[in-house]
Write a protein that holds these residues in place. Structure first.
Motif, PDB file in Angstrom:
ATOM      1  N   LEU A 272      -8.686  40.739 -33.562  1.00 60.82           N
ATOM      2  CA  LEU A 272      -8.624  40.704 -32.560  1.00 60.82           C
ATOM      3  C   LEU A 272      -9.725  41.714 -31.644  1.00 60.82           C
ATOM      4  O   LEU A 272     -10.759  41.776 -31.151  1.00 60.82           O
ATOM      5  N   MET A 273      -9.270  42.853 -32.763  1.00 59.12           N
ATOM      6  CA  MET A 273      -9.731  44.270 -32.003  1.00 59.12           C
ATOM      7  C   MET A 273     -11.271  43.881 -32.156  1.00 59.12           C
ATOM      8  O   MET A 273     -12.995  44.661 -31.806  1.00 59.12           O
TER       9      MET A 273
ATOM     10  N   LEU B  88     -15.889  52.405 -30.707  1.00 60.91           N
ATOM     11  CA  LEU B  88     -14.488  52.367 -31.269  1.00 60.91           C
ATOM     12  C   LEU B  88     -13.140  51.596 -30.570  1.00 60.91           C
ATOM     13  O   LEU B  88     -13.086  51.959 -29.234  1.00 60.91           O
ATOM     14  N   VAL B  89     -13.291  50.892 -30.358  1.00 61.64           N
ATOM     15  CA  VAL B  89     -11.623  49.539 -30.604  1.00 61.64           C
ATOM     16  C   VAL B  89     -10.458  50.440 -30.873  1.00 61.64           C
ATOM     17  O   VAL B  89      -9.788  50.547 -29.245  1.00 61.64           O
ATOM     18  N   GLY B  90     -10.246  51.038 -31.640  1.00 56.91           N
ATOM     19  CA  GLY B  90      -9.075  51.830 -31.975  1.00 56.91           C
ATOM     20  C   GLY B  90      -8.673  52.048 -33.742  1.00 56.91           C
ATOM     21  O   GLY B  90      -9.883  51.273 -34.312  1.00 56.91           O
ATOM     22  N   ILE B  91      -7.857  52.682 -33.903  1.00 54.35           N
ATOM     23  CA  ILE B  91      -7.356  52.819 -35.353  1.00 54.35           C
ATOM     24  C   ILE B  91      -6.085  52.572 -35.494  1.00 54.35           C
ATOM     25  O   ILE B  91      -5.498  52.247 -34.815  1.00 54.35           O
TER      26      ILE B  91
ATOM     27  N   ILE C 169      -8.370  52.644 -41.030  1.00 55.56           N
ATOM     28  CA  ILE C 169      -9.437  51.960 -40.048  1.00 55.56           C
ATOM     29  C   ILE C 169     -10.005  52.093 -38.937  1.00 55.56           C
ATOM     30  O   ILE C 169      -8.931  51.701 -38.054  1.00 55.56           O
ATOM     31  N   ALA C 170     -10.674  52.311 -39.106  1.00 52.34           N
ATOM     32  CA  ALA C 170     -11.996  52.662 -37.379  1.00 52.34           C
ATOM     33  C   ALA C 170     -12.554  50.360 -37.677  1.00 52.34           C
ATOM     34  O   ALA C 170     -12.708  50.086 -38.090  1.00 52.34           O
ATOM     35  N   VAL C 171     -11.639  50.230 -35.976  1.00 49.69           N
ATOM     36  CA  VAL C 171     -12.412  48.641 -35.719  1.00 49.69           C
ATOM     37  C   VAL C 171     -14.126  48.983 -35.052  1.00 49.69           C
ATOM     38  O   VAL C 171     -13.407  49.481 -33.484  1.00 49.69           O
ATOM     39  N   MET C 172     -15.069  48.750 -35.209  1.00 48.36           N
ATOM     40  CA  MET C 172     -15.680  48.524 -33.772  1.00 48.36           C
ATOM     41  C   MET C 172     -16.222  47.908 -33.365  1.00 48.36           C
ATOM     42  O   MET C 172     -16.069  46.574 -34.381  1.00 48.36           O
TER      43      MET C 172
END
Lengths: 308, 503
Positions: free
Chosen positions: B495-496, B479-482, B471-474
């Protein structure tokens, strides 16, 4: 030379004023979310009503009031179709334009070739003595009215409750409705009142600018008003600028013709209309770049129960 | 608890072709939070639109303080103290925050005294502990902030009953918690709230009572303590079978498509993607989480070739294809399930058969030099309708008459029918009932067998956690992180989604 510049300046204002009225009326209409392509027809109806009533009664006031009255009736027809019956605004507006051409030609037949003593000029003491700019203060009452209207309309939209509501209706009728603002009533009266103001522009043509009656005397000025609405980004002060810009080009080409140039007069007469096309290209490109002030719901009928 | 002050009795509402509400009854008590629970399409929003005066019911009556009332317009409802925050906000994006709130203030003077009104509104805003610049145009605000403006609009009136239509759909879990705290305080002061949701967790936390709607009928009203999640779920879905399947990962170690340092703008010229990097591996389902409006739409459009990035490049198996990506050369390897299925996914007035070949009508299978091969198109439709269990009605029916779930199946059948290598699916199960959603999940997950990589953009965390391999978080176009769905928590993702990088 000063005289020539003053003449051009004077003609600029007088040529710009009918278009200014036409544009202001359309701005009020379109701010409510209803497109008005019928300005040409409204101006013709206003021109005939103003001319006919003034020549019958001898009263300019009665003429202008008649112009407002009859164009408001025509505007209500457009409002009935677009606001209450939710018809297509483009088609209804085009029909209105053609209706105005036909109606004014039909009922204007007996007036063809007749003239009036044009609306007299009112000199404002002192101010009218200023070189060049003095021309602004030697105009008739309708010119002054048009400038006052610009200020009033601008204040109406920015400072009053009704202005805020009307803008909301044009931007997002759903938001207005759920805030308890009667959307259809606002739209109906905006279309009707806007039509009345456009109609004064027609009356100015037949009572002051060229005070006699000829068929189709607005000669496309209503269409120029339609494009100036976009140019002015639905703002009254910018409409004043646009209308005078148009008037200025018209005045300049008239002077060129009067002083005799080798350029064909037909080409010169085309200039204001070429200018209009240029204005449309320029302002549409600005719209595309997102610099728009366009009412977000322009052209969209509002149906409360429409499911999105 | 005290007696109810508002009753809806036998409300029925029909839209062309659909009976949205069928004899629904409901009552509301002072100082309670009543949850309206039901699947998408159960009639929750329609019922509340009736109550807020937006829709006129075909039959049934509304009793306020024991007396029948007519709510013929939103103005009527507001004057009786009933206000609603619609799922699609009723705000004017071009107006300032202040002007939007002014719409809700009765008895404004003709000449607006903005300075005095601003002081008054600012007091309310700071009471709520919000940080809002009243002069900012609303379109510049986040969706969460816009929702607060809608709530403030109800607070400045004397609102006895606040209706909130799926308010948390657009919030991070943290923002949702803030909203819940506020609603509980409001309840303590004696206001009533109707809260629409289909998320069990929220329902359990907030409600005094729950009314369950199913297919336009009210099936039950239960009081807090008398139910648990599984009972509510049974009421909501009925005895329908919920399809179960277990996730098998088909992810391969080679990168299929990657985007490097992509920047893209939306129509308004605002930045949507900002220096964005992402690798999609062959065979995997890569979920994308984020609060709506943080660049997911632009990402989907860029990858589907519908929007040209201003900067950065797109690589297909390590080959830079940025220039060709949008010009049709690669369309045969991209499947695209668009966000707005009716506006972008189908040609509504064409038949189901025709819609199923919109992407392959030029293939020799379906056309010769001049003519379409209608029999082949019909035969293809028969096969697909069967395989995807599409309830398509009689042959030759226009696709627009199908339900949302079946339209979605048509789109997915068509997009997978071209055997794409990359599938971009935006909110593929939005508005589908649980059965149809489960089917879509299993189809997407299974298609990875052939090595197809999937980008799954969704606002439903449960869906992402269930279907995705990663799951990638935008957040704000970056991109905040995966994260690995088997190792992360909802809180972590939440939080992300608010922009905090993972530790």
């Amino acid at each position: 030379m000063i005289d020539l510049i003053e003449t051009i300046f004077d003609t600029t204002i007088r040529a710009g004023t009918p278009i200014l009225f036409g544009t202001l009326g359309a701005i009020i209409c379109e701010r409510s979310g209803v497109i008005n392509l019928g300005v040409e027809g409204l101006m013709l109806i206003g021109a005939l009503a103003g001319f006919a009533v003034t020549s019958m009664t001898g009263s300019f006031t009665a003429g202008v009031l008649a112009a407002i009255f009859f164009t408001m009736i025509a505007g209500m027809l457009h409002a009935l179709i677009t606001v209450y019956l939710k018809g297509n605004q483009i088609v209804s507006g085009l029909a209105l334009a053609m209706l105005g051409v036909g109606v004014s030609a039909l009922f204007g037949r007996s007036f063809v070739g007749k003239g009036l003593d044009g609306l007299s000029r009112i000199e404002i003491p002192l101010l009218s003595k200023i070189p060049i700019f003095g021309a602004m203060f030697r105009q008739d009452i309708l010119v002054y009215l048009s400038v006052i209207l610009v200020v009033l309309i601008a204040l109406f939209f920015s400072r009053t409750r009704w202005g805020l509501y009307l803008r909301t209706v044009g931007e997002n009728p759903g938001a207005a409705d759920t805030s308890g603002i009667p959307v259809t009533r606002y739209r109906f009266w905006a279309v009707a009142l806007g039509a009345g103001i456009s109609g004064i522009g027609g009356a100015y043509m037949s009572l002051a600018y060229t005070p006699f009656w000829v068929e189709n005397m607005t000669a496309g000025r209503g269409w120029i008003a339609v494009s100036l609405v976009i140019f002015s980004m639905w703002s009254a002060p910018r409409a004043l600028f646009g209308a005078y810009l148009f008037g200025g080009i018209n005045a300049a080409q008239l002077q060129l013709q009067a002083h005799g140039t080798s350029v064909s007069p037909y080409l010169l007469t085309m200039l204001p209309y070429l200018f209009t096309i240029g204005v449309l290209i320029w302002s549409t490109r600005r719209l595309e770049k997102g610099a728009s002030n366009e009412p977000a719901s322009l052209g969209l009928p509002y149906d409360r129960e429409d499911r999105k | 608890m005290s007696e109810s002050f508002l009753r809806l009795e036998g409300i029925t509402k029909t839209f062309p072709g659909v009976k949205a509400l069928d004899d629904v009854s409901l009552d509301v008590r002072p100082g309670e939070i009543l949850t309206l629970l039901g699947e998408n399409g159960a009639g929750k929003s329609t019922l509340m639109s009736v109550l807020s005066g937006l829709y006129a019911p075909d039959s049934g009556r509304i009793l306020l303080d024991g007396k029948p009332v007519q709510l013929a317009s939103p103005a009527d409802a507001l004057s009786k103290g009933i206000g609603m925050v619609h799922q699609h906000f009723m705000l004017v994006p071009n107006h300032s925050v202040l002007d939007n709130i002014l719409l809700a203030i009765d008895n404004l003077t003709f000449k607006l005294d903005r300075a005095a009104l601003k002081t008054r509104v600012a007091a309310i805003v700071s009471d709520l502990g919000l940080d809002l610049n009243l002069d900012t145009p609303v379109w510049k605000l986040s969706i969460g902030q816009q929702q607060w403006i809608e709530i403030i609009k109800l607070l400045v009136r004397d609102t006895r009953l606040l209706i909130l239509d799926e308010p948390t759909a657009v919030l991070t879990p943290q923002e949702a918690n803030k909203l819940f705290d506020f609603l509980k305080k409001l309840r303590a002061k004696g206001s009533s709230i109707i809260f629409i949701s289909h998320k069990m967790r929220e329902v359990m936390e907030l409600s005094n009572r729950v009314t369950v709607l199913k297919k336009g009928r009210s099936v039950a009203t239960v009081t807090a303590g008398d139910y648990d999640t599984s009972k509510l779920a049974r009421l909501m879905i009925g005895e329908d079978e919920v399809p179960t399947w277990s996730k098998v990962s088909h992810a391969q170690p080679n990168v299929l498509v990657s985007v490097h340092g992509i920047e893209a703008n939306n129509e308004r010229g605002t930045r949507e993607l900002d220096d964005f990097y992402l690798d999609i591996y062959a065979g995997e389902v890569l979920g994308v989480a984020g609060v709506a409006g943080n660049g997911q739409k632009a990402l989907g459009e860029v990858l589907a070739g519908l929007r040209k990035p201003i900067n950065g490049n797109i690589r297909l198996r390590s080959v830079d294809v940025t220039k060709d990506w949008g010009n049709g050369k690669h369309f045969s390897i991209i499947g695209h399930v668009p966000e707005d299925r009716k506006a972008q996914g189908i040609a509504p007035d064409l038949t189901v058969d025709e819609n199923l070949v919109l992407k392959s009508y030029k293939a020799p299978e379906f056309c010769n030099f001049i003519f379409q091969k209608n029999k082949a198109i019909r035969d293809n439709a028969k096969v697909q309708v069967e395989r995807y269990d599409i309830k398509a009605g009689p042959s030759g029916a226009k696709v627009r008459v199908l339900s949302g779930g079946n339209i979605q199946k048509v789109i997915i059948a068509r997009e997978l029918g071209i055997k794409p290598e990359l599938l971009i699916a935006l909110y593929p199960t939005r508005g589908l009932d649980i059965g149809a959603a489960g089917f879509v999940h299993s189809v997407i997950a299974k298609a990875g067998e052939t090595g197809m990589g999937t980008l799954l953009i969704s606002e439903d965390l449960d869906e992402l956690l269930k279907v995705s391999d990663r799951i990638a978080v935008m957040f704000r176009g970056k991109l905040v992180g995966i994260v690995d769905p088997t190792k992360t928590t909802r809180e972590q993702i939440g939080l992300m989604m608010a922009g905090e990088a993972p530790v």
